[in-house]
Design a protein around this motif. Structure first.
Motif, PDB file in Angstrom:
ATOM      1  N   VAL A 146      32.967  40.521  75.826  1.00  0.00           N
ATOM      2  CA  VAL A 146      33.492  40.989  76.793  1.00  0.00           C
ATOM      3  C   VAL A 146      32.014  41.784  76.437  1.00  0.00           C
ATOM      4  CG1 VAL A 146      34.824  41.889  78.159  1.00  0.00           C
ATOM      5  CG2 VAL A 146      35.626  40.363  77.091  1.00  0.00           C
ATOM      6  N   GLY A 147      32.326  43.089  76.159  1.00  0.00           N
ATOM      7  CA  GLY A 147      31.517  44.326  76.376  1.00  0.00           C
ATOM      8  C   GLY A 147      30.084  43.598  76.061  1.00  0.00           C
ATOM      9  N   GLY A 148      29.946  42.938  74.477  1.00  0.00           N
ATOM     10  CA  GLY A 148      28.358  42.271  75.144  1.00  0.00           C
ATOM     11  C   GLY A 148      27.376  41.045  75.777  1.00  0.00           C
ATOM     12  N   PHE A 149      28.792  40.990  76.155  1.00  0.00           N
ATOM     13  CA  PHE A 149      27.547  39.662  77.766  1.00  0.00           C
ATOM     14  C   PHE A 149      27.928  40.389  78.488  1.00  0.00           C
ATOM     15  CE2 PHE A 149      28.464  36.301  80.663  1.00  0.00           C
ATOM     16  CZ  PHE A 149      27.615  36.065  80.779  1.00  0.00           C
ATOM     17  N   ALA A 150      28.991  41.554  78.901  1.00  0.00           N
ATOM     18  CA  ALA A 150      28.616  42.151  80.181  1.00  0.00           C
ATOM     19  C   ALA A 150      27.095  43.217  79.946  1.00  0.00           C
ATOM     20  CB  ALA A 150      30.038  43.067  80.642  1.00  0.00           C
ATOM     21  N   ALA A 151      26.574  43.816  79.144  1.00  0.00           N
ATOM     22  CA  ALA A 151      25.974  44.952  78.462  1.00  0.00           C
ATOM     23  C   ALA A 151      24.756  43.598  78.513  1.00  0.00           C
ATOM     24  CB  ALA A 151      26.106  45.332  77.676  1.00  0.00           C
ATOM     25  N   TYR A 152      24.624  42.582  78.480  1.00  0.00           N
ATOM     26  CA  TYR A 152      23.816  41.731  78.054  1.00  0.00           C
ATOM     27  C   TYR A 152      23.313  41.371  78.998  1.00  0.00           C
ATOM     28  CZ  TYR A 152      20.270  37.926  78.012  1.00  0.00           C
ATOM     29  OH  TYR A 152      19.878  36.399  78.165  1.00  0.00           O
ATOM     30  N   LEU A 153      24.700  41.157  81.069  1.00  0.00           N
ATOM     31  CA  LEU A 153      24.407  40.762  82.175  1.00  0.00           C
ATOM     32  C   LEU A 153      23.320  41.470  83.042  1.00  0.00           C
ATOM     33  CD1 LEU A 153      27.646  38.080  83.491  1.00  0.00           C
ATOM     34  CD2 LEU A 153      24.838  37.920  82.773  1.00  0.00           C
ATOM     35  N   ILE A 154      23.341  43.042  82.756  1.00  0.00           N
ATOM     36  CA  ILE A 154      23.111  43.952  83.385  1.00  0.00           C
ATOM     37  C   ILE A 154      21.937  44.802  82.890  1.00  0.00           C
ATOM     38  CG2 ILE A 154      23.594  46.555  83.760  1.00  0.00           C
ATOM     39  CD1 ILE A 154      26.412  45.751  83.316  1.00  0.00           C
ATOM     40  N   ALA A 155      21.799  44.396  81.624  1.00  0.00           N
ATOM     41  CA  ALA A 155      20.367  45.224  81.028  1.00  0.00           C
ATOM     42  C   ALA A 155      19.871  44.395  81.177  1.00  0.00           C
ATOM     43  CB  ALA A 155      20.610  45.105  79.958  1.00  0.00           C
ATOM     44  N   ARG A 156      19.716  42.581  81.297  1.00  0.00           N
ATOM     45  CA  ARG A 156      18.917  41.334  81.913  1.00  0.00           C
ATOM     46  C   ARG A 156      18.996  41.672  83.874  1.00  0.00           C
ATOM     47  NH1 ARG A 156      16.554  37.245  79.280  1.00  0.00           N
ATOM     48  NH2 ARG A 156      15.095  36.240  80.157  1.00  0.00           N
ATOM     49  N   SER A 157      19.513  42.085  84.228  1.00  0.00           N
ATOM     50  CA  SER A 157      19.651  41.824  85.720  1.00  0.00           C
ATOM     51  C   SER A 157      18.632  43.341  86.105  1.00  0.00           C
ATOM     52  CB  SER A 157      20.873  42.506  86.567  1.00  0.00           C
ATOM     53  OG  SER A 157      21.962  41.709  86.977  1.00  0.00           O
ATOM     54  N   LEU A 158      18.287  44.577  85.252  1.00  0.00           N
ATOM     55  CA  LEU A 158      18.179  45.766  85.429  1.00  0.00           C
ATOM     56  C   LEU A 158      16.084  45.664  85.666  1.00  0.00           C
ATOM     57  CD1 LEU A 158      20.458  48.440  84.528  1.00  0.00           C
ATOM     58  CD2 LEU A 158      19.398  48.166  86.760  1.00  0.00           C
ATOM     59  N   ARG A 159      15.710  44.837  84.142  1.00  0.00           N
ATOM     60  CA  ARG A 159      15.046  44.192  83.735  1.00  0.00           C
ATOM     61  C   ARG A 159      14.431  43.163  84.473  1.00  0.00           C
ATOM     62  NH1 ARG A 159      13.684  39.870  78.471  1.00  0.00           N
ATOM     63  NH2 ARG A 159      11.616  39.858  78.829  1.00  0.00           N
ATOM     64  N   ASP A 160      14.878  41.923  84.852  1.00  0.00           N
ATOM     65  CA  ASP A 160      14.007  40.956  85.382  1.00  0.00           C
ATOM     66  C   ASP A 160      14.004  40.616  87.346  1.00  0.00           C
ATOM     67  OD1 ASP A 160      13.379  39.738  83.501  1.00  0.00           O
ATOM     68  OD2 ASP A 160      15.738  37.925  83.596  1.00  0.00           O
ATOM     69  N   GLU A 161      15.353  42.553  87.332  1.00  0.00           N
ATOM     70  CA  GLU A 161      15.397  42.071  88.677  1.00  0.00           C
ATOM     71  C   GLU A 161      14.945  41.470  90.037  1.00  0.00           C
ATOM     72  OE1 GLU A 161      12.265  45.745  89.881  1.00  0.00           O
ATOM     73  OE2 GLU A 161      12.714  47.213  88.023  1.00  0.00           O
ATOM     74  N   PRO A 162      16.360  40.727  89.806  1.00  0.00           N
ATOM     75  CA  PRO A 162      16.888  39.536  91.217  1.00  0.00           C
ATOM     76  C   PRO A 162      16.869  40.665  92.302  1.00  0.00           C
ATOM     77  CG  PRO A 162      18.525  40.182  89.271  1.00  0.00           C
ATOM     78  CD  PRO A 162      17.176  40.757  89.272  1.00  0.00           C
ATOM     79  N   ILE A 163      17.848  41.590  92.349  1.00  0.00           N
ATOM     80  CA  ILE A 163      17.877  42.082  93.114  1.00  0.00           C
ATOM     81  C   ILE A 163      16.923  43.868  92.825  1.00  0.00           C
ATOM     82  CG2 ILE A 163      19.590  41.697  94.301  1.00  0.00           C
ATOM     83  CD1 ILE A 163      21.216  43.621  93.128  1.00  0.00           C
ATOM     84  N   SER A 164      16.434  44.723  94.494  1.00  0.00           N
ATOM     85  CA  SER A 164      15.554  45.456  93.881  1.00  0.00           C
ATOM     86  C   SER A 164      16.232  46.437  92.201  1.00  0.00           C
ATOM     87  CB  SER A 164      15.444  46.386  94.941  1.00  0.00           C
ATOM     88  OG  SER A 164      16.219  47.084  95.528  1.00  0.00           O
ATOM     89  N   GLU A 165      15.647  47.141  91.855  1.00  0.00           N
ATOM     90  CA  GLU A 165      16.517  48.003  91.151  1.00  0.00           C
ATOM     91  C   GLU A 165      16.834  48.963  91.552  1.00  0.00           C
ATOM     92  OE1 GLU A 165      15.231  51.501  87.108  1.00  0.00           O
ATOM     93  OE2 GLU A 165      13.794  50.343  88.376  1.00  0.00           O
ATOM     94  N   ARG A 166      16.581  50.271  92.566  1.00  0.00           N
ATOM     95  CA  ARG A 166      17.696  51.116  93.574  1.00  0.00           C
ATOM     96  C   ARG A 166      18.044  50.481  93.873  1.00  0.00           C
ATOM     97  NH1 ARG A 166      12.581  53.503  97.503  1.00  0.00           N
ATOM     98  NH2 ARG A 166      11.269  54.015  95.354  1.00  0.00           N
ATOM     99  N   THR A 167      18.558  48.753  94.694  1.00  0.00           N
ATOM    100  CA  THR A 167      19.773  48.477  94.911  1.00  0.00           C
ATOM    101  C   THR A 167      21.106  48.524  93.950  1.00  0.00           C
ATOM    102  OG1 THR A 167      19.315  47.563  96.473  1.00  0.00           O
ATOM    103  CG2 THR A 167      20.773  46.248  96.485  1.00  0.00           C
TER     104      THR A 167
END
Length: 395
Positions: A146-167
């Motif tokens: 749970v912890g590793g997968f959640a951290a992966y999703l958050i980090a991947r979202s911040l890296r790929d920026e499907p939405i703006s980093e600020r948002t």
């Protein structure tokens, strides 16, 4: 009136408990919360050790009750830990954890303390508490995934920026605000019960029972999101580093609330015999955590921050948010949990979001998992054998 033998036995057990608290403060609760922030160069090693000590003692007093009572009463059925059993269990666990601190490897404190108490309790003639073991086992097994997968999703979202980093960072602030509004504090409840900010502040609000807490939760979430949103527009780098430091503080506070129970929990039955209130026991354990964090944590902070992943602010935030949520879940349900396991698995998850393995060492991961398993099994065997030998000698 407390007799001299009972008081003397309690003092011996309290000494073992203080040593255990020092070992925990120097190890898991003192080293892991700020390790991602140190890895991201957001704070120095020595300053991290200083802050984690202050936040740890605060968490111990305000949130330490649930895990302490679970360690003292719920791990063994049919018997209550005797003074000798509590002293031996604490001493065995403390020695094993301290060995990990001095060798630089993250021995799982919760695994060690839990295994030691169960081993001694079984040797005392108690029965396995299977229902509690199921809860604990589920938490221990699910935490890395749970912890590793959640951290992966958050980090991947911040890296790929499907939405703006600020948002996205502002939304993460909202999430943290929701969690903060709903975690329980001893000072907010009535009597011995704890209560959350949402429940305590929302209760007097007129209307259906759920309306008040929901409104307070929304208000707290907005209070978290607004400064982050403003900061991300003005200076994103500085804002992310500040967010990272705040998250490290929240995890450190949560570590105190959970880990103090590993040190003082076995003393709960004995403390009632000498008339010592639980809050005094928690405060004493918190002092041990504080001293351990100030004297021994910097070594482990440096080891963890450098060995598991080359982290920047984004991936560090991604690691700490699920760490905070999992830690508070463990505190709420009174489950002894290893902060090494929580934070290290989150660090690994965020590390894999980078290109390749993100600097994560597969050999180090395997060695750490093996250390966690051996921590529990070794402490259980030593606890059972040690107390069995003690009973044989004293008759």
């Amino acid at each position: 009136m407390v007799d001299i033998v009972t008081l003397g036995t309690f003092l011996v057990a309290a000494g073992a408990s203080l040593f255990m608290a020092w070992s925990i403060g120097a190890g898991s609760s003192g080293s892991t919360p700020f390790a991602p922030a140190v890895g991201a160069n957001a704070i120095s090693v020595m300053r991290a050790g200083f802050l984690v000590g202050l936040l740890g003692i605060s968490g111990a007093i305000l949130q330490g009750q649930n895990v302490s009572e679970a360690m003292g009463r719920d791990l063994i059925a049919g018997v209550s830990l005797s003074p000798a059993a509590a002293t031996l269990a604490l001493t065995i666990a403390a020695v094993l954890v301290a060995t990990g601190v001095f060798t630089g490897y993250p021995i799982a404190t919760a695994f060690t303390a839990t295994g030691s108490v169960i081993g001694v309790g079984l040797a005392l003639g108690g029965d396995p508490a299977w229902a509690k073991y199921t809860e604990i086992g589920a938490m221990w097994i699910l935490t890395p995934f749970v912890g590793g997968f959640a951290a992966y999703l958050i980090a991947r979202s911040l890296r790929d920026e499907p939405i703006s980093e600020r948002t996205l960072v502002a939304l993460l602030g909202v999430l943290v605000g929701v969690i903060v509004a709903n975690i329980e504090f001893a000072v907010l409840g009535e009597g011995t019960a704890a209560a959350s900010i949402a429940a305590a502040a929302g209760g007097p609000i007129p209307g259906p029972a759920a309306v008040g807490p929901v409104l307070v939760t929304v208000a707290v979430a907005v209070l978290w999101a607004v400064p982050i949103t403003i900061g991300m527009h003005a200076d994103p780098i500085r804002t992310e580093r500040r967010f990272l430091l705040v998250m490290g503080g929240l995890v450190a506070f949560s570590a105190g609330g959970s880990q103090v129970g590993l040190a003082v929990g076995p003393l709960v039955p004995l403390s009632e015999d000498v008339g010592l209130p639980l809050v005094a026991l928690l405060a004493g354990g918190g002092v041990g955590l504080l001293i351990g964090s100030w004297t021994g944590a910097p070594r482990m902070i440096k080891a963890i921050s450098q060995d598991y992943s080359s982290l920047g602010p984004r991936r560090s935030i991604a690691a700490l948010i699920p760490s905070f949520a999992l830690a508070q879940a463990a505190v709420l349900f009174g489950i002894p949990v290893s902060f090494n396991e929580i934070v290290v698995s989150s660090i690994i998850g965020s590390g894999f979001a980078a290109a390749g393995s993100g600097g994560v060492s597969a050999r180090k991961i395997g060695f750490t998992i093996l250390a966690w398993i051996l921590s529990f099994l070794g402490a259980l065997v030593v606890g059972f054998g040690g107390f069995s030998a003690f009973q044989f000698v004293v008759g």
